[in-house]
Design a protein around this motif. Structure first.
Motif, PDB file in Angstrom:
ATOM      1  N   PHE A   1      34.727 -40.636  13.478  1.00 51.05           N
ATOM      2  CA  PHE A   1      33.643 -41.687  13.046  1.00 51.05           C
ATOM      3  C   PHE A   1      32.173 -41.067  12.809  1.00 51.05           C
ATOM      4  O   PHE A   1      31.619 -40.518  13.833  1.00 51.05           O
ATOM      5  CB  PHE A   1      33.948 -43.045  13.602  1.00 51.05           C
ATOM      6  CG  PHE A   1      33.394 -42.639  15.098  1.00 51.05           C
ATOM      7  CD1 PHE A   1      34.706 -42.746  16.087  1.00 51.05           C
ATOM      8  CD2 PHE A   1      32.370 -43.274  15.472  1.00 51.05           C
ATOM      9  CE1 PHE A   1      34.577 -42.246  17.427  1.00 51.05           C
ATOM     10  CE2 PHE A   1      32.144 -42.387  17.131  1.00 51.05           C
ATOM     11  CZ  PHE A   1      33.296 -42.366  17.677  1.00 51.05           C
ATOM     12  N   ALA A   2      31.799 -42.069  11.510  1.00 49.06           N
ATOM     13  CA  ALA A   2      30.029 -41.510  11.542  1.00 49.06           C
ATOM     14  C   ALA A   2      29.456 -42.275  12.684  1.00 49.06           C
ATOM     15  O   ALA A   2      28.938 -41.376  13.231  1.00 49.06           O
ATOM     16  CB  ALA A   2      30.579 -42.812  10.332  1.00 49.06           C
ATOM     17  N   GLN A   3      29.831 -43.558  13.334  1.00 44.29           N
ATOM     18  CA  GLN A   3      28.883 -44.444  14.408  1.00 44.29           C
ATOM     19  C   GLN A   3      28.916 -44.999  15.084  1.00 44.29           C
ATOM     20  O   GLN A   3      31.231 -45.524  14.449  1.00 44.29           O
ATOM     21  CB  GLN A   3      27.691 -44.956  13.579  1.00 44.29           C
ATOM     22  CG  GLN A   3      27.948 -45.623  12.558  1.00 44.29           C
ATOM     23  CD  GLN A   3      26.871 -46.814  11.768  1.00 44.29           C
ATOM     24  OE1 GLN A   3      25.956 -46.449  12.177  1.00 44.29           O
ATOM     25  NE2 GLN A   3      26.853 -47.617  11.570  1.00 44.29           N
ATOM     26  N   ASN A   4      29.032 -45.639  16.752  1.00 49.22           N
ATOM     27  CA  ASN A   4      29.761 -46.009  17.144  1.00 49.22           C
ATOM     28  C   ASN A   4      29.403 -47.620  17.245  1.00 49.22           C
ATOM     29  O   ASN A   4      28.465 -48.004  16.568  1.00 49.22           O
ATOM     30  CB  ASN A   4      29.303 -45.716  18.179  1.00 49.22           C
ATOM     31  CG  ASN A   4      30.563 -44.013  18.835  1.00 49.22           C
ATOM     32  OD1 ASN A   4      31.590 -43.669  18.348  1.00 49.22           O
ATOM     33  ND2 ASN A   4      29.301 -43.616  19.486  1.00 49.22           N
ATOM     34  N   LEU A   5      30.364 -48.741  17.867  1.00 48.70           N
ATOM     35  CA  LEU A   5      30.163 -49.730  17.101  1.00 48.70           C
ATOM     36  C   LEU A   5      29.923 -50.244  18.361  1.00 48.70           C
ATOM     37  O   LEU A   5      28.692 -51.246  18.653  1.00 48.70           O
ATOM     38  CB  LEU A   5      31.761 -50.580  17.060  1.00 48.70           C
ATOM     39  CG  LEU A   5      31.503 -52.504  16.742  1.00 48.70           C
ATOM     40  CD1 LEU A   5      30.788 -52.707  15.532  1.00 48.70           C
ATOM     41  CD2 LEU A   5      33.237 -52.976  17.143  1.00 48.70           C
ATOM     42  N   ALA A   6      30.303 -49.669  19.461  1.00 44.44           N
ATOM     43  CA  ALA A   6      29.745 -49.673  20.813  1.00 44.44           C
ATOM     44  C   ALA A   6      30.110 -48.945  22.356  1.00 44.44           C
ATOM     45  O   ALA A   6      31.352 -48.024  21.436  1.00 44.44           O
ATOM     46  CB  ALA A   6      30.736 -51.543  21.603  1.00 44.44           C
TER      47      ALA A   6
ATOM     48  N   VAL B   1      31.734 -48.458  25.563  1.00 43.52           N
ATOM     49  CA  VAL B   1      32.282 -48.743  26.310  1.00 43.52           C
ATOM     50  C   VAL B   1      32.622 -48.071  28.226  1.00 43.52           C
ATOM     51  O   VAL B   1      33.581 -47.619  28.139  1.00 43.52           O
ATOM     52  CB  VAL B   1      33.068 -49.956  26.380  1.00 43.52           C
ATOM     53  CG1 VAL B   1      33.872 -51.221  28.146  1.00 43.52           C
ATOM     54  CG2 VAL B   1      32.926 -50.931  25.498  1.00 43.52           C
ATOM     55  N   ASN B   2      31.914 -48.117  29.402  1.00 45.77           N
ATOM     56  CA  ASN B   2      31.962 -47.536  30.631  1.00 45.77           C
ATOM     57  C   ASN B   2      32.245 -46.018  30.335  1.00 45.77           C
ATOM     58  O   ASN B   2      32.557 -45.306  30.232  1.00 45.77           O
ATOM     59  CB  ASN B   2      32.993 -47.945  31.390  1.00 45.77           C
ATOM     60  CG  ASN B   2      32.646 -49.144  32.116  1.00 45.77           C
ATOM     61  OD1 ASN B   2      31.771 -49.547  31.946  1.00 45.77           O
ATOM     62  ND2 ASN B   2      33.849 -49.979  32.085  1.00 45.77           N
ATOM     63  N   GLY B   3      31.382 -45.822  28.974  1.00 42.22           N
ATOM     64  CA  GLY B   3      30.877 -43.709  28.484  1.00 42.22           C
ATOM     65  C   GLY B   3      32.475 -43.920  27.541  1.00 42.22           C
ATOM     66  O   GLY B   3      32.389 -43.273  26.602  1.00 42.22           O
ATOM     67  N   LYS B   4      32.882 -44.554  26.736  1.00 47.53           N
ATOM     68  CA  LYS B   4      34.148 -44.729  26.262  1.00 47.53           C
ATOM     69  C   LYS B   4      33.593 -45.227  24.886  1.00 47.53           C
ATOM     70  O   LYS B   4      33.294 -46.598  24.933  1.00 47.53           O
ATOM     71  CB  LYS B   4      34.929 -45.677  26.675  1.00 47.53           C
ATOM     72  CG  LYS B   4      36.956 -45.196  25.342  1.00 47.53           C
ATOM     73  CD  LYS B   4      37.430 -44.231  25.241  1.00 47.53           C
ATOM     74  CE  LYS B   4      38.069 -43.957  24.430  1.00 47.53           C
ATOM     75  NZ  LYS B   4      39.526 -44.860  24.532  1.00 47.53           N
ATOM     76  N   ALA B   5      33.775 -44.732  23.620  1.00 45.53           N
ATOM     77  CA  ALA B   5      32.614 -44.823  21.779  1.00 45.53           C
ATOM     78  C   ALA B   5      33.998 -45.858  21.348  1.00 45.53           C
ATOM     79  O   ALA B   5      35.603 -45.716  21.322  1.00 45.53           O
ATOM     80  CB  ALA B   5      32.828 -43.794  21.391  1.00 45.53           C
ATOM     81  N   ILE B   6      34.019 -46.562  21.105  1.00 44.17           N
ATOM     82  CA  ILE B   6      34.455 -47.977  20.164  1.00 44.17           C
ATOM     83  C   ILE B   6      34.074 -47.725  18.660  1.00 44.17           C
ATOM     84  O   ILE B   6      32.717 -47.876  17.851  1.00 44.17           O
ATOM     85  CB  ILE B   6      34.141 -49.336  19.982  1.00 44.17           C
ATOM     86  CG1 ILE B   6      35.183 -49.816  21.215  1.00 44.17           C
ATOM     87  CG2 ILE B   6      35.838 -50.123  19.108  1.00 44.17           C
ATOM     88  CD1 ILE B   6      34.864 -51.185  21.900  1.00 44.17           C
ATOM     89  N   PRO B   7      34.626 -46.548  17.794  1.00 41.74           N
ATOM     90  CA  PRO B   7      34.084 -46.366  16.640  1.00 41.74           C
ATOM     91  C   PRO B   7      34.586 -47.262  15.630  1.00 41.74           C
ATOM     92  O   PRO B   7      34.935 -48.302  15.480  1.00 41.74           O
ATOM     93  CB  PRO B   7      35.655 -45.116  15.732  1.00 41.74           C
ATOM     94  CG  PRO B   7      36.340 -46.112  16.680  1.00 41.74           C
ATOM     95  CD  PRO B   7      36.502 -46.195  18.041  1.00 41.74           C
ATOM     96  N   SER B   8      33.327 -47.580  14.393  1.00 42.17           N
ATOM     97  CA  SER B   8      33.011 -48.461  13.573  1.00 42.17           C
ATOM     98  C   SER B   8      34.191 -48.842  13.131  1.00 42.17           C
ATOM     99  O   SER B   8      34.342 -49.348  11.995  1.00 42.17           O
ATOM    100  CB  SER B   8      31.652 -48.600  13.059  1.00 42.17           C
ATOM    101  OG  SER B   8      30.831 -48.169  13.535  1.00 42.17           O
ATOM    102  N   SER B   9      34.775 -47.571  12.530  1.00 37.12           N
ATOM    103  CA  SER B   9      35.435 -47.850  11.050  1.00 37.12           C
ATOM    104  C   SER B   9      36.734 -48.333  11.438  1.00 37.12           C
ATOM    105  O   SER B   9      37.451 -48.970  10.373  1.00 37.12           O
ATOM    106  CB  SER B   9      36.257 -45.855  10.803  1.00 37.12           C
ATOM    107  OG  SER B   9      36.624 -45.784  12.922  1.00 37.12           O
ATOM    108  N   ARG B  10      37.594 -48.471  13.049  1.00 36.93           N
ATOM    109  CA  ARG B  10      38.374 -49.763  13.639  1.00 36.93           C
ATOM    110  C   ARG B  10      37.793 -50.982  13.417  1.00 36.93           C
ATOM    111  O   ARG B  10      38.619 -51.363  12.991  1.00 36.93           O
ATOM    112  CB  ARG B  10      37.880 -49.571  14.986  1.00 36.93           C
ATOM    113  CG  ARG B  10      39.853 -50.203  15.086  1.00 36.93           C
ATOM    114  CD  ARG B  10      39.715 -50.116  17.751  1.00 36.93           C
ATOM    115  NE  ARG B  10      39.478 -48.498  17.576  1.00 36.93           N
ATOM    116  CZ  ARG B  10      39.660 -48.141  19.185  1.00 36.93           C
ATOM    117  NH1 ARG B  10      39.984 -49.620  19.771  1.00 36.93           N
ATOM    118  NH2 ARG B  10      39.944 -46.806  19.286  1.00 36.93           N
ATOM    119  N   ALA B  11      36.671 -51.375  13.511  1.00 34.78           N
ATOM    120  CA  ALA B  11      36.064 -52.588  12.975  1.00 34.78           C
ATOM    121  C   ALA B  11      35.880 -52.520  11.655  1.00 34.78           C
ATOM    122  O   ALA B  11      36.812 -54.595  11.002  1.00 34.78           O
ATOM    123  CB  ALA B  11      34.615 -52.950  13.475  1.00 34.78           C
TER     124      ALA B  11
END
Length: 263
Positions: free
Chosen positions: A25-30, A32-42
């Motif tokens: 993914f291009a960037q992370n939404l957030a 959490v405890n070292g685990k990235a949530i991709p912006s693409s999912r949002a």
């Protein structure tokens, strides 16, 4: 459209279950405890919510989705920490969900490549109208166990008894207290032998002989006949298209099952 957090949250939970985590993914939404949530999912969830008419794309919607994804990630990490991902029932549920998602993707692609044509819709509409016919009949009936009882009722009607009164002894409890009234319907709505029993009657006439079907013996009365009120093609086109699509998918599935080696 009014933004409703409670309803939206339920929608988000259902939608999120249908998405797999993107590996790039291009960037992370957030994080959490070292685990990235991709912006693409949002972004995917926003599209789904908007498409379903739950809300419009807005900063408030995106913030709600972000909070939900973070909360879900926290809960997921805790669930894994406690070993729920190794639970046999959970693993089976995950496999079932994965299977459903993959199958739905296959079905969507098949429908895209094999769309229902206007000609197919018109042919199905013509078949429906021909089967339905151009007349509707208002009929009543009395259902009894055997032919002797049916003949006895016919004799009483010929003797002057009212059909509606005798209908109270009908086995059809749904119409017994309503004079045996089956309302307006086309012959195709009934078993062929039943329909044949009233299509040749005149208004007000009762069948001379009992009509036998798999549920018993019927005495039928024809109240009236009118021209059928059939919907125009444009009115039912979406329903016909959907039905034909489901038929194509069912046939496709049957073909795959036939080719499969099942032991």
């Amino acid at each position: 459209m009014t933004f409703k957090p409670a309803r939206l949250l339920l929608a988000l939970i259902a939608i999120a279950a249908s998405f797999a985590t993107s590996s790039s993914f291009a960037q992370n939404l957030a994080v959490v405890n070292g685990k990235a949530i991709p912006s693409s999912r949002a972004d995917q969830m926003v599209k789904q919510v908007v498409a379903q008419g739950q809300a419009t794309d807005s900063p408030q919607l995106r913030e709600a989705i972000k909070k939900d994804l973070i909360a879900r990630e926290v809960m997921m990490q805790e669930a894994v920490k406690q070993g729920y991902d190794k639970n046999p029932e959970v693993k089976q549920a995950l496999e079932n969900a994965r299977q459903t998602i993959v199958i739905n993707a296959l079905a969507k692609d098949y429908v895209t490549k094999h769309p229902v044509s206007d000609a197919e819709i018109k042919a199905e509409y013509d078949r429906f109208t021909k089967q339905t016919g151009d007349k509707e009949y208002h009929v009543r009936h009395i259902l009894v166990e055997n032919e002797a009882d049916a003949n006895a009722i016919i004799a009483k009607i010929k003797g002057g008894a009212k059909f509606e009164d005798l209908a109270k002894q009908s086995k059809d409890t749904g119409t017994a207290n309503n004079g045996g009234d089956l309302d307006w319907a086309s012959p195709s709505s009934f078993p062929p032998e039943f329909a044949a029993g009233f299509t040749g009657l005149q208004k007000g006439q009762v069948t001379e002989k009992p009509v036998k079907t798999q549920v018993g013996y019927h005495i039928i009365k024809l109240d009236d006949v009118r021209a059928a009120k059939l919907p125009a093609l444009d009115e039912v086109k979406p329903q016909i298209a959907d039905a034909l699509t489901q038929q194509k998918l069912a046939s496709y599935q049957e073909e795959m099952v036939k080719k499969a080696k099942v032991q």
